[in-house]
Structure formats: C-alpha cells, structure tokens
Design a protein around this motif. Structure first.
Motif, PDB file in Angstrom:
ATOM      1  N   LEU B  43       0.971  -1.513   0.010  1.00 36.94           N
ATOM      2  CA  LEU B  43      -0.095  -0.104  -0.360  1.00 36.94           C
ATOM      3  C   LEU B  43       0.804   1.092  -0.163  1.00 36.94           C
ATOM      4  O   LEU B  43       0.258   2.037  -0.659  1.00 36.94           O
ATOM      5  CB  LEU B  43      -1.000  -0.090   0.736  1.00 36.94           C
ATOM      6  CG  LEU B  43      -2.194   1.204   1.243  1.00 36.94           C
ATOM      7  CD1 LEU B  43      -3.264   0.552   0.115  1.00 36.94           C
ATOM      8  CD2 LEU B  43      -3.007   1.234   2.561  1.00 36.94           C
ATOM      9  N   ASN B  44       2.252   1.420   0.958  1.00 31.83           N
ATOM     10  CA  ASN B  44       2.581   2.330   0.721  1.00 31.83           C
ATOM     11  C   ASN B  44       3.691   2.620  -0.567  1.00 31.83           C
ATOM     12  O   ASN B  44       3.536   3.649  -0.965  1.00 31.83           O
ATOM     13  CB  ASN B  44       3.301   2.595   1.829  1.00 31.83           C
ATOM     14  CG  ASN B  44       3.801   2.717   3.733  1.00 31.83           C
ATOM     15  OD1 ASN B  44       2.192   3.345   3.279  1.00 31.83           O
ATOM     16  ND2 ASN B  44       3.354   1.844   4.723  1.00 31.83           N
ATOM     17  N   PHE B  47       0.913   4.169  -3.324  1.00 29.70           N
ATOM     18  CA  PHE B  47       1.159   5.845  -2.723  1.00 29.70           C
ATOM     19  C   PHE B  47       2.431   6.453  -3.096  1.00 29.70           C
ATOM     20  O   PHE B  47       2.093   7.753  -3.285  1.00 29.70           O
ATOM     21  CB  PHE B  47       0.731   6.036  -1.608  1.00 29.70           C
ATOM     22  CG  PHE B  47      -1.431   6.202  -2.017  1.00 29.70           C
ATOM     23  CD1 PHE B  47      -2.028   6.862  -1.790  1.00 29.70           C
ATOM     24  CD2 PHE B  47      -1.603   4.108  -1.466  1.00 29.70           C
ATOM     25  CE1 PHE B  47      -3.656   6.455  -2.138  1.00 29.70           C
ATOM     26  CE2 PHE B  47      -2.822   4.768  -1.780  1.00 29.70           C
ATOM     27  CZ  PHE B  47      -4.080   5.272  -2.033  1.00 29.70           C
ATOM     28  N   GLY B  48       3.357   5.903  -2.486  1.00 34.26           N
ATOM     29  CA  GLY B  48       4.727   6.077  -2.707  1.00 34.26           C
ATOM     30  C   GLY B  48       4.734   7.326  -2.020  1.00 34.26           C
ATOM     31  O   GLY B  48       4.882   8.294  -1.051  1.00 34.26           O
TER      32      GLY B  48
END
Ligand SMILES: [Zn+2]
Lengths: 654, 282
Positions: B43-44, B47-48
C-alpha cells in the motif's frame, strides 16, 4: 367521424389558445397523435386506430413521410436491434411487432402500397423499424399531413424497456411515430430532410414535441399510469374500462398497466407527482419521492422551470424490471425498490437520473441517436451534482463510517478505469461506439469533462451556461455545436478573454478528440546552499560569509509533467516548511514545467489541482508530492486488518 | 450444579489459564502480521510520495480505486490471498490449541505447564481436527437446511426476495437458538477425548450427544449464555473497530493496543465456553 373531430380538437391549440394541460403551447407542436386502442391482456396486443398529423414547417413541399415502427425491432432475430443474440423472444409468444392494417391520408386516399421499410443506418433488409410513406401529393409548406392508421401492436417478452411479463405491461415505442423533419441549418444540417434512425441495441430516441390524446380500453383490474394527464376514466361495464390521457409538448408517450401497482402521490409546487410501485417497493416510496423532489428543486433553480403540472414514475416489480431506468419526459421508470440497503443510494440515483431526462432531451430535445453525450452525458453530470448535493455530505452514493463514494466519482471511476477510454472520440452516434464503450463514453466520459469544464469556468458560470441553454433551446432541437455556442457566449460575457477567444480548444480535446488528461508532480528537490559571496581575484576565488543570521538558503524545485495529450490550465499549490503557501498557475501546454524558488525555507509538498477540479485527470495519485508521506492510514489499515483476521479465525473455528 | 455456578467456575478456569491464552494470542498476532506487513508495504509503495492517501482517512473513499488503476486489482488480489492463507492456517492453529485448552479444563485440579499444553495440543490434534471438520459440516448443512432452502424456495415461489423477509428473520433466530446445541456437542466430545486420552472420534461424538441428553437444559443454556455474551461483545468490537479512525501516530498505536486487548478478552471468552462446557459435563 370521431377521428376527424379529434383531429380538429388537436389542431385547435395551434390556431386558438385552447389549452387543456398547459396554459400556452411550449413548443411548435409540429406533430400530434390521437390514438384509440384496446389492450388484450392475454394476447398482449393493442388493437386500434390513430390519427397522426405533421405540419410542414419547411419552405419546400415534402413528398414523403418517415415513421418509426420500433416494436418491429422485436419481430425477428435478424433486426438490427436483436441480431447477434442481443435479444431473443421468450418462446413463440415473446416476439413483438407493429402491423399497419390500413393507412389513409386526410383526404381519405388509401395509401396501402405506397409505404415500405427502409434502413437508413445500416442497410439491413431484415430491419423493419423505419417506414417510408410516399405521399400521393407533396405537403405544401405550412400544410398539415394527416395520416389515419389502423394498427395492431404486439408487445414483446422479455421486456427490454417495452413489453410484458404475465399481467405486467409496459407499453413504449408502441405506435407508428413520425421522425423529425429537419430544415437546413437546423443542427448544422445542410439540406432539408427527415431524421429517422433505426432501432439499435443502445437505442436512443429523437422526436418532435407533440400533443397526444390517448385512449385505452382494458380490464378494470389494471392500475394504469402514463406520461399524460388523466382526463377521464370510464367504466364500460363487462369488466372493461376506458382511460383517456392527454399530454402536451412531450417527445414520447408511454404507458403502463398492471393489476399489482400501488399508488403513492405527492405534490411539489404545482406538480402532481404519482409513483406507481409494487408491494415490495412501498418501503422505498418516500425515498423515491424525496429524490424526485430534490431533482425538481435543483434543476428548476439552476436550469429552468419544469413546465408540466404532472409527473408519473414507476418502480416496477421484479417481473417488470426490464422496463426500469428509462425516460419518457413526464413518465419515467426507476428501479431497485425494497431490496437495496438504505446506505446505498442506487435507487435514488436512478430516480434522479431518469427524471433529469425531462430536461435533457425532454425539454432540450437533442438527437440522442447522433449525439448521445448531449443527453446522457449532460444528464449524468446533473444527476451527480444533485446526488452529491443532497445525500451523504458530498458522498451521494455510499456513505458508511468506513466506506464512502460520491456519485461524481462513480462516473469518473467508470471512465478512468476503462482500458478503452481513449479509443474513440466522444462525438459518435450511439450505435457507432466501438468495443462496448457506448455507456462509458456517452454517460461517464462526458459527465467527467462537464465537471472539468465547471472546474475551469466556475460554478456560477456553469449554471449560467445551462440557464442560457434552456432559454435558447427549450422545446427545440439543439446540437452539440449549439451547446458549445452557448458555452462560448456565456464564458465570454462573464470572463472576457480569460480562457482565450472561445472555449473551442476545450471541446476539441475532450469531446471531438480522443486524448486523455494526466498531469503529475514528478518530484521535489531542495538544494541547500550557503549564502556566501565569491570574490574573484586573478585565478583564485575566495568566499566570504554574507549574512550570518540567514545562514542557510535553499534552491527548491518542483517538477511538473504532462503525461496525456489533453492540455488544460492547472493550479499548483506549493507549501514551504515555514508554513507559507504559494499558488501557481500553468497553462498546462508544454510537456513539463519546473517551478523554482530560492529562499530560507524549503518546499515540503506540492499539489497539482489542489481543489480537485480537473476530473478528467485519469490519475490523481500522482497529482501531489510530499517529502514526508503520511503513513498513518496504512498503519491504521494494518491494525484493522490484523484485528479482522484474528476475529475471523476465532469466530469461524469451533 | 447451578447454571450460574457452572459459568462462574468456567470463567475462573479460563482466567487462570491466562498464560495459554496469551500464547494463542501471540501466535495469531504473528500469523496476521506476517501477512499484514507485506500488504502494508505494498500500500505504501502504491501511494509513494503522494498525498492522496488522505482520502483513506475518515473511511475508505471508493472513488480513489480508479486512480489506483491496476495496483488496486493487485491489492485486492493480495488481500484476498492473504485472507485465505490466514483463514486456513488459523483454522489449524485454533484446532491445535483447542487440544491443549480442553486438556487443561478437563483436569480436576491445577494448571498446565506450557510445554505440557503444547504436547497435549499436538496429541489431540488429529481427533480434534476430525471433530472440527465433522461438526463444521453438520453446522453447514444445518444452516443450509434452515436458511438456504427457504430463501431459494421463497425466491422461486414469490419471485421477489423482499416478501420473504420476515420469514427469513424468523428462521435466522431459530438458527441462532439451535446453534448452541452443536457447539455443546463439539465441546463435550472434545472434552471427552481430552479427559480420556482416547482417539476415537465417533465415540467422542457419542459421548458429546449423551452428555447433552443427560442434562439438556443445563448444557444448552450454559452454551447459549456464553454464545450470546460473545456475540454481543464481537459485534461491539467490530463496530468500534470499523467506525473509529485514529489519525495521529500515537492514537493509531493506542488503537492497536486497545483492539489487541479486546481481542485477548475475546480469546478468554471463547476459552470460557470450553471451560464452562467442561464444568457442565463434569
Ligand atoms: Zn439516461
């Protein structure tokens, strides 16, 4: 005799002011229909006669008439509509058709033998949905053509917008109906002629605003509703009754009959609203009525008045669900009654949408065949505004504590997540959209760029565009180009040259073009420099410290890129670590752009289109860049995931 | 023994087995984190450096799924696969630990050392697995007969789901009232194995049914009471977890601590059922 009298009564409103439903004619009333039929609920046929009239409003004599015979779309698997297995009859009794047993003109001349089927769109000889009538004598300019037609219509099953299922009947596209005779210049047309398309799988419609006097004889146990105003309901004895409706200035007349209907009514201003629902749908009746009142209120305030004193809508039972989600101006059908959970506003959305069509092609009667975006796209745009305005605090479709969705995003999502979003322009006729892109393009892409237009020109100007569109085009036939002219004029008068000479650049890209829009922030860099000044003395350079207190300086650069073909003006909001914010604007034309700042504070984040006004941007994830990404949401989601999984294994094991 | 006393003794037995319950909790935490951490990293990564992650605050905004594009499909697939994996492994783990817990609750006195707990868990695993599978099959069939068939029949007869609504609610209540019968049989059979050391599954089930018949109301009400309290607790916990959206780093941590503490209570409450049934059969 009675027929002639009715024709006379119909023609009366044009010459004298004899209004029955509305105070004065809203439209030119170039066509009208007096229909008298009997419903056979066992054979599912309508047997009767009709006097139809058409006024030649052109400057030249017209020697032929074109009529829609749309029930014939259901008459064989070879019709343009049904071919390719898109519809097939439920058994031998399921086919639908309309047959003319006699046709005479106003003088009593028998026209049998002077009409035949044509297929202007695809040349399909098996398609019998457009009838061409060669007239014995051309109709002179200003004269009225009267056709007296005896016909039998057989309703199809399964229902697709029109048809029957046991004793449920939804009767639409059911009588021979004139196409639209267009004069040169109208909708940018080059020469006079009939516009009369075949019935297509994604079929849309186009008609004149007409006057209807419709009389139906049917068994007394049937509860009925229509797009007309009920004038009379008489018990004929023997278990039969006669229902007479009159409708003025609507583009299509449909009606329904089913013994199981429950009737719920409400009044809004001077409009009598009638909802025909089923037992299961009763629990949602008030929600549907609220939705329609919201839509009336919103569109009346921002576009123009709803001019009819009556409005009927239908939440069909499961057996009639094929009739759901369709519009006939003063009659429309919604769907999804009692079974849908309350937090999901899908049924309300369908109600708002189908009602909205009363404006977008009911009043502004655009050609849905040729420019479906002009009614479906425009109407979806308004539906989304209404839903997000009245429901869920901006999340008009779903609002739960842990899940939400706005109706506007729902439309945009359909567009941006379609892999075929860039294969065709948004200006195709309804049946020409390739690879199943019809609804994605004509509903969702169009609504998405209309929101984008609103984002660029502003909310107030956008409303004024539609007010002017209504002023100019209500009860006429606007084209897309006509709509664009309205946009250009209103934007010019409110903003001058702020967006260029006109807004054509916008429509060339989003409507006539195929490109997509994607801007991104590709990165932020902050270079730390010392505020030294250098002194060049011969070959050596010595540096002296300038101001000790503002010791550190940053050169900050924000890099922006245009990844799509579409060029739109964009705003960029930039925030520095001292809390200062700068709003930059960019015309968005070049393929990239850097913004550079030198100062004592560094840039910590940048947001493109900070107010989310450019809905066309297909990826909003890349619209912002921060040096300190917020991982809280991901951590929280991990926590919830862990708990949910733990609960799962503890609950679902013994 | 009165119903109240059975429940009280059961609760005391469950509470005194806190070490074993904490061990079960740690195991579930390790298992779920092992799957959850990579998902969080995924998930991280999606989204970067974007700030769009804001839209996940205050409830999941479905509108963002289109912007996520293909990554969203990947995320959903990974979460589904992770859920399946945890479900499967979790089932074996819980079946395994039930072996030790029932041994503990069928002892006449005292506690069970962790090493003994693990040994008896392992020893009882195969018969417990068979009982779990058999009873899940029975409960599945019971659920289908009571709710599945009437829903399908209702749909065919009336042609609409709404009209059978009240009947379905009524059937659900009957279903829920019948459930403790099967749970009691499952627990009593497992107690029989834990107490006798036998591996004979069908004899165990026979003993379970016999125990039920012997003191039906006492047995039934014991499980019903525990199940009802558990259900209310679970619903409250899920509602709390579903609706709360801690936004600051420290509150997210506190949220984690709170939900885990509540889950430990849930584990105690489940052990309470096992212990109460053991008390009731004694
Ligand atoms: Zn529509």
């Amino acid at each position: 005799m009675r027929g002639i009298l009715l024709v006379f009564l119909c023609l009366l409103p044009i010459t004298a002011g004899g209004q029955i439903v509305i105070d004065k004619p809203l439209s030119q009333r170039l066509t009208g229909y007096d229909i008298d039929v009997t419903l056979d609920p066992v054979k599912h046929t309508l047997n009767g006669m009709m006097n139809a009239w058409w006024v030649n409003h052109s400057s030249k004599p017209v020697g032929e008439a074109m009529m829609h015979m749309y029930l014939n779309a259901f008459s064989s698997s070879q019709s343009t509509f049904a071919s390719g297995g898109r519809w097939s009859a439920a058994g031998d009794d399921g086919w639908g058709w309309v047959k003319i047993s006699s046709m005479k003109d106003g003088m009593g001349n028998d026209l049998s033998g002077s009409y035949g089927y044509v297929s202007p769109d695809d040349g399909n000889v098996n398609d019998k949905t457009v009838l061409r009538v060669v007239l014995p004598e051309p109709v002179a300019p200003g004269d009225t053509l009267v056709l007296k037609i005896d016909f039998v219509s057989k309703l199809p099953s399964p229902i697709q917008r029109t048809g029957y299922n046991e004793d449920f009947h939804f009767v639409a596209q059911w009588f021979p109906k004139f196409g639209v005779y267009e004069t040169a210049g109208m909708r940018q047309r080059e020469a006079d002629g009939w516009n009369c398309h075949q019935f297509h799988p994604n079929s849309e419609f186009y008609s004149n605003h007409s006057v209807y006097n419709v009389s139906v004889t049917l068994p007394t146990e049937f509860v009925t509703g229509s797009g007309g105003k009920l004038m009379e309901e008489t018990d004929l004895g023997g278990g039969l009754k006669k229902v007479i409706w009159r409708a003025e200035d609507i583009v299509d007349f449909a009606w329904t009959a089913w013994p199981g209907y429950k009737v719920v009514t409400r009044k809004w201003n001077n409009v009598d609203i009638t909802l025909l629902t089923c037992k299961m749908g009763l629990s949602k009746a008030e929600n549907h009525l609220d939705a329609v009142v919201y839509a009336l209120e919103y569109l009346a305030a921002r576009v123009g008045p709803y001019p009819w004193p009556h409005l009927t809508f239908v939440d069909p039972p499961l057996s009639g669900s094929g009739a759901g989600g369709m519009e006939y101006t003063t009659l429309f059908t919604t769907m999804g009654g009692g079974a849908v959970p309350v937090f999901l506003k899908m049924p309300e959305m369908v109600t708002v949408h189908e009602f909205g069509h009363a404006y977008f092609m009911g009043i502004m009667a655009s050609n849905e065949f040729e420019e479906p975006w002009l009614d479906e796209g425009v109407n979806s745009y308004w539906e989304q505004r209404i839903m997000d305005h009245y429901y869920g605090g901006g999340y008009g479709l779903v609002q739960l504590p842990f899940l939400k969705m706005s109706d506007t995003d729902q439309g945009r999502l359909t567009y941006i997540s379609s892999p075929s979003r860039a294969i065709a322009s948004n200006d195709l006729p309804s049946w020409m959209y390739p690879h199943g892109t019809y609804s994605m393009m004509s509903y969702n892409k169009a609504a998405t760029w209309l929101h984008t237009l609103q984002g660029i020109i502003g909310d107030e100007t956008m409303d004024n565009v539609f007010r002017e569109y209504y002023n100019r085009w209500a009860f006429r036939h606007p084209s897309g180009r006509d709509f664009i002219s309205v946009v250009n004029d209103v934007v010019k008068s409110e903003h001058g040259d702020r967006f260029g000479e006109n807004m054509n650049w916008f429509f060339e890209q989003v409507l006539y073009g195929k490109g997509e829009c994607d801007y991104r922030v590709s990165g932020i860099t902050n270079y730390k420099i010392r505020s030294y000044s250098g002194v060049v003395d011969g070959d050596s350079v010595t540096y002296t410290r300038g101001d000790r207190r503002s010791d550190t300086l940053y050169i900050s650069r924000i890099s922006i890129e245009r990844l799509g073909d579409i060029m739109l003006p964009v705003d960029i909001l930039i925030r520095f670590d001292n809390g200062k914010e700068v709003l930059e604007t960019w015309d968005g034309k070049a393929s990239y752009r850097d913004f550079e700042y030198t100062g004592s504070s560094k840039v910590i984040w940048a947001k493109l289109d900070p107010l989310d006004r450019i809905d066309m941007d297909v990826n909003r994830i890349n619209n912002s860049w921060t040096l300190e990404p917020d991982r809280t949401a991901a951590r929280r989601m991990l926590n919830k995931f862990v708990l949910l999984m733990q609960m799962m294994i503890s609950v679902f094991t013994l | 023994m009165s119903l109240f006393k059975t429940l009280k003794n059961g609760a005391a037995a469950a509470a005194s087995s806190y070490k074993l319950i904490l061990l079960i909790w740690v195991t579930t935490l390790v298992l779920t984190l092992a799957v959850g951490y990579p998902l969080r990293s995924f998930l991280n990564m999606i989204f970067g450096n974007s700030m769009a992650v804001e839209r996940l605050n205050d409830g999941f905004d479905l509108g963002i799924t289109g912007d996520l594009g293909k990554s969203f499909g990947g995320l959903i697939a990974s979460v589904s696969a992770g859920t399946m994996l945890i479900g499967l492994v979790g089932f074996f783990i819980m079946t395994f630990f039930a072996g030790g817990l029932f041994r503990r609750f069928s002892l006449a006195w005292g506690g069970l050392k962790v090493s003994d707990f693990l040994r008896t868990s392992a020893g009882n695993f195969i018969p417990f697995l068979k009982i779990a599978l058999l009873l899940m099959l029975i409960i599945g069939a019971y659920t289908f007969i009571l709710t599945g068939i009437p829903i399908i029949a209702g749909l065919i007869v009336s042609g609409s789901p709404g009209q059978t609504g009240n009947i379905i609610y009524g059937l659900f209540v009957i279903w829920a009232l019948g459930l403790p019968v099967w749970l009691f049989v499952a627990d009593a059979s497992r107690r029989w194995i834990a107490a006798t050391g036998s591996r004979k599954v069908f004899r165990a089930l026979g003993a379970g049914f016999r125990a039920l018949r012997m003191r039906f109301w006492h047995s039934y009400l014991t499980v019903l009471a525990v199940v009802l309290i558990n259900a209310v607790f679970i619903l409250a916990l899920m509602w709390l977890a579903g609706t709360s959206t801690p936004e600051k780093g420290i509150t997210v941590f506190l949220f984690f601590v709170a939900t885990q503490a509540l889950f430990i209570i849930r584990l105690f409450m489940k052990a309470w059922r096992y212990a109460s049934v053991c008390e009731a059969v004694k």
